[in-house]
Design a protein around this motif. Structure first.
Motif, short mmCIF file in Angstrom:
data_model
loop_
_atom_site.label_atom_id
_atom_site.label_comp_id
_atom_site.label_asym_id
_atom_site.label_seq_id
_atom_site.Cartn_x
_atom_site.Cartn_y
_atom_site.Cartn_z
N ASN A 33 -16.50 1.27 33.22
CA ASN A 33 -15.68 2.07 32.32
C ASN A 33 -16.20 3.50 32.33
OD1 ASN A 33 -13.96 0.04 31.42
ND2 ASN A 33 -15.39 -0.63 29.85
N PRO A 34 -15.37 4.47 31.97
CA PRO A 34 -15.84 5.86 31.94
C PRO A 34 -16.79 6.15 30.79
CG PRO A 34 -13.58 5.73 31.18
CD PRO A 34 -13.95 4.37 31.67
N CYS A 35 -16.81 5.27 29.78
CA CYS A 35 -17.67 5.45 28.60
C CYS A 35 -17.82 4.08 27.94
CB CYS A 35 -17.07 6.47 27.65
SG CYS A 35 -15.51 5.93 26.90
N PRO A 36 -18.69 3.96 26.93
CA PRO A 36 -18.86 2.65 26.29
C PRO A 36 -17.58 2.05 25.69
CG PRO A 36 -20.70 4.06 25.72
CD PRO A 36 -19.72 4.92 26.47
N CYS A 37 -16.72 2.89 25.09
CA CYS A 37 -15.48 2.33 24.51
C CYS A 37 -14.39 2.14 25.56
CB CYS A 37 -14.98 3.19 23.35
SG CYS A 37 -14.13 4.71 23.85
N GLY A 38 -14.51 2.84 26.69
CA GLY A 38 -13.56 2.67 27.79
C GLY A 38 -12.36 3.60 27.77
N TYR A 39 -12.29 4.51 26.80
CA TYR A 39 -11.08 5.33 26.67
C TYR A 39 -11.27 6.81 27.02
CZ TYR A 39 -9.16 1.25 24.32
OH TYR A 39 -8.73 -0.01 24.03
N LEU A 40 -12.41 7.20 27.53
CA LEU A 40 -12.63 8.59 27.90
C LEU A 40 -11.63 9.00 28.98
CD1 LEU A 40 -14.35 11.17 27.62
CD2 LEU A 40 -15.79 10.29 29.45
N GLY A 41 -10.88 10.07 28.75
CA GLY A 41 -9.89 10.54 29.71
C GLY A 41 -8.56 9.84 29.62
N SER A 42 -8.41 8.88 28.70
CA SER A 42 -7.15 8.15 28.57
C SER A 42 -6.07 9.04 27.98
CB SER A 42 -7.34 6.92 27.68
OG SER A 42 -6.09 6.31 27.41
N MET A 69 -22.90 6.19 47.92
CA MET A 69 -21.57 5.57 47.89
C MET A 69 -20.57 6.50 48.58
SD MET A 69 -21.39 3.99 44.07
CE MET A 69 -22.40 2.61 43.58
N ASP A 70 -19.70 5.93 49.40
CA ASP A 70 -18.76 6.74 50.16
C ASP A 70 -17.65 7.31 49.28
OD1 ASP A 70 -20.21 6.14 52.39
OD2 ASP A 70 -18.84 4.61 53.11
N ILE A 71 -17.14 6.50 48.38
CA ILE A 71 -15.98 6.89 47.58
C ILE A 71 -16.30 6.69 46.10
CG2 ILE A 71 -13.56 6.36 47.05
CD1 ILE A 71 -13.27 5.45 49.98
N LEU A 72 -16.05 7.71 45.31
CA LEU A 72 -16.19 7.62 43.85
C LEU A 72 -14.90 8.13 43.23
CD1 LEU A 72 -19.75 9.14 43.26
CD2 LEU A 72 -19.10 6.76 43.05
N LEU A 73 -14.20 7.28 42.51
CA LEU A 73 -12.92 7.66 41.93
C LEU A 73 -12.88 7.35 40.45
CD1 LEU A 73 -10.27 6.39 44.51
CD2 LEU A 73 -10.89 8.74 44.02
N TYR A 74 -12.25 8.22 39.71
CA TYR A 74 -11.89 7.93 38.33
C TYR A 74 -10.41 7.58 38.35
CZ TYR A 74 -10.57 8.44 33.50
OH TYR A 74 -10.05 8.20 32.26
N LEU A 75 -10.07 6.38 37.90
CA LEU A 75 -8.69 5.91 37.97
C LEU A 75 -8.05 5.91 36.59
CD1 LEU A 75 -9.26 2.88 40.37
CD2 LEU A 75 -8.52 5.18 40.96
N GLN A 76 -6.83 6.39 36.52
CA GLN A 76 -6.05 6.35 35.29
C GLN A 76 -5.31 5.02 35.22
OE1 GLN A 76 -5.72 8.38 32.74
NE2 GLN A 76 -6.70 10.25 33.43
N VAL A 77 -4.88 4.66 34.03
CA VAL A 77 -4.08 3.46 33.83
C VAL A 77 -2.71 3.69 34.48
CG1 VAL A 77 -2.97 1.99 32.12
CG2 VAL A 77 -5.25 2.88 31.70
N VAL A 78 -2.22 2.69 35.22
CA VAL A 78 -0.91 2.78 35.87
C VAL A 78 -0.01 1.71 35.31
CG1 VAL A 78 0.30 2.58 38.08
CG2 VAL A 78 -1.94 3.67 37.99
N ALA A 79 1.17 2.10 34.89
CA ALA A 79 2.15 1.13 34.40
C ALA A 79 2.78 0.43 35.60
CB ALA A 79 3.21 1.83 33.57
N LEU A 80 2.57 -0.87 35.71
CA LEU A 80 3.04 -1.61 36.89
C LEU A 80 4.56 -1.60 37.00
CD1 LEU A 80 0.60 -4.65 36.89
CD2 LEU A 80 0.54 -2.63 38.33
N ASP A 81 5.25 -1.56 35.86
CA ASP A 81 6.72 -1.58 35.91
C ASP A 81 7.30 -0.27 36.45
OD1 ASP A 81 5.88 -0.17 33.69
OD2 ASP A 81 7.57 -0.78 32.44
#
Length: 195
Positions: A33-42, A69-81
């Motif tokens: 997670n990006p932080c302990p609560c998991g919502y940083l950058g949300s 590490m070759d790749i480091l990414l911060y991923l946003q939530v994606v709506a699958l629909d």
């Protein structure tokens, strides 16, 4: 403990009676997670963590490990629909591109060697950057405090992206794509750097 096997592809175990070195090539995947609560950058939730908590949490993965590490990414939530399956590449097409890219690498290096394991001097020789591209790498390296190791990883990924696209020369797009694969939640957003 992971630094040696990631770097050399071998692990050395020392005991009182003897020392043994074994092959240890592996693909390391990690997620956090990006932080302990998991919502940083949300965009949808509010982060309740203090800066001190965030720093302590992200420092659990050391800088030397991140450098390897070759790749480091911060991923946003994606709506699958909202994702369109038409834009996704089929596995068979992807596999064929990888096979062709590997063949290009085998031909370039004269053996069954890939960009991932080629010596740094070989990568530098095969990944010629023009003056503008070198300036772009220098800007990003300064802005994000990239070590020499990280810069070499970016060059390896750039060469691989060019191989996957069937390009002999390094394009600006291949370099840009490789550099954006080092995005993290810490620091400035790489998209703020002029392309």
């Amino acid at each position: 403990m992971l630094r040696q096997p990631i770097e050399t592809g071998q692990v050395t175990i020392s005991r009182a009676a003897s020392t043994v070195t074994n092959p240890a090539q592996f693909l390391l995947l990690g997620a956090m997670n990006p932080c302990p609560c998991g919502y940083l950058g949300s965009r949808h939730f509010y982060c309740t963590c203090t800066p001190k908590q965030i720093t302590a949490y992200t420092n659990r993965v050391s800088g030397p490990i991140q450098d390897r590490m070759d790749i480091l990414l911060y991923l946003q939530v994606v709506a699958l629909d909202k994702e369109s399956p038409e834009h996704n590449e089929a596995s068979e097409v992807m596999r064929n591109r990888v096979v062709v890219a590997r063949e290009r690498q085998y031909k370039r290096y004269g053996s069954e060697m890939t960009n991932a394991v080629a010596a740094p001097e070989v990568i530098l020789h095969c990944t010629k950057l023009n003056a503008d591209q070198q300036k772009m790498v220098q800007q990003w390296s300064t802005q994000y405090n990239w070590s020499t190791r990280v810069q070499m990883k970016v060059l390896r990924i750039t060469r691989t992206i060019a191989d996957l696209k069937g390009e002999d020369c390094i394009s600006n797009d291949a370099l840009w794509e490789a550099m954006t694969l080092r995005r993290t939640i810490k620091g400035k957003n790489p998209k703020s750097v002029a392309r």
